[in-house]
Design an enzyme around this catalytic site. Sequence first.
Site, short mmCIF file in Angstrom:
data_model
loop_
_atom_site.label_atom_id
_atom_site.label_comp_id
_atom_site.label_asym_id
_atom_site.label_seq_id
_atom_site.Cartn_x
_atom_site.Cartn_y
_atom_site.Cartn_z
N VAL A 63 79.48 -8.67 24.34
CA VAL A 63 78.17 -9.34 24.40
C VAL A 63 77.06 -8.53 23.75
O VAL A 63 75.99 -9.08 23.47
CB VAL A 63 77.78 -9.68 25.85
N TYR A 155 70.43 0.70 35.11
CA TYR A 155 70.79 -0.63 35.59
C TYR A 155 69.54 -1.39 36.09
O TYR A 155 69.34 -2.56 35.77
CB TYR A 155 71.82 -0.49 36.71
N LYS A 159 68.12 -4.84 34.54
CA LYS A 159 68.04 -6.05 35.36
C LYS A 159 66.61 -6.54 35.52
O LYS A 159 66.37 -7.75 35.63
CB LYS A 159 68.70 -5.80 36.72
#
Length: 247
Positions: A63, A155, A159
Amino acid sequence: MALLTGRTAVITGSAQGIGYAIAQAFAAEGANIVIADINATAATEAAAKLGIGDRAIGVGCNVADGGDVDALVKAATNAFASLDVFVNNAGITRDATMRKMTEEMFDLVIAVHLRGSWLGTRAAANVMRDQENGGSIVNISSISGKVGLLGQTNYSAAKAGIIGLTKAAAKEVGFAGVRVNAVQPGLIRTPMTETMRSDIMEARLKEIALGRVGEPAEVAQAVLFLASDMSSYMSGAVLEVTGGRHM
C-alpha cells in the site's frame, strides 16, 4: 436486499485480523470482495476462505507503493466493473520509545499507514467520482491517534494524520457523491493483544467502560455501517469503537 448487493469492496491488509473480519461482514451483505495484502498468496487463500466463489479475489499489494495501489484498483474494476467501497486498513507497528526508535522505524509506519491511506483514498476517489453512485471510502485510524500512546510516536502520528486526511478528502470529493469517513478502534482482540502481558492487559481493561476487549467483528460492523447506505448523509465523520475507552 442485503446492504452491499452488487457492490465491489476493496479492503487492504485483509488476509487476516480486522481486515478479514471486514471482508467477512461485507461478503455476508452481498458485496464482491477484493482481498488486498502484501502477501499475495495469503490474499488469494483468504479470498477463497470467504466461500463466495468468484465474488472474491485476492491481490498482492504494497500500500505504500502508488503503482501497486493503482494496479489494485484496476484489478477490482477489471474483475467486477465498479469500485464502490474502499477500506484503508493495512497497517504495521514498530513500537519503541523515542530514544530507541530509529528513523527507519518511524518512516516505515508513516509510509504504510498514512501514505498508504492517502494513496488508497486518492486512487479510489479517482474512480468513484466518475461513477453515477459515487462511493464510500473508510479509513482505519486508531484511538492512539486521538490520545497518543506510550511507545507509539510513529503509530500515533500516522493514525492522527489519517483523521486529517479523511476530513480534507471528504471536502474535496463530496460534490461527486464520494463519502470519506474513518473508524478509530480501541483495544481489539488480535494475535498481538493475545500475547500482551497480563499486568498490561489488566491496566488497559480498567480504562474501558465496558470492561472488556473488543472483537474484530465489532469493528467490522462499524465499517459496514459507513460503507453502506445506512450512513448516506455522513462524510468526514470519525466513529470510535473502543468500549468507552478514552472518552
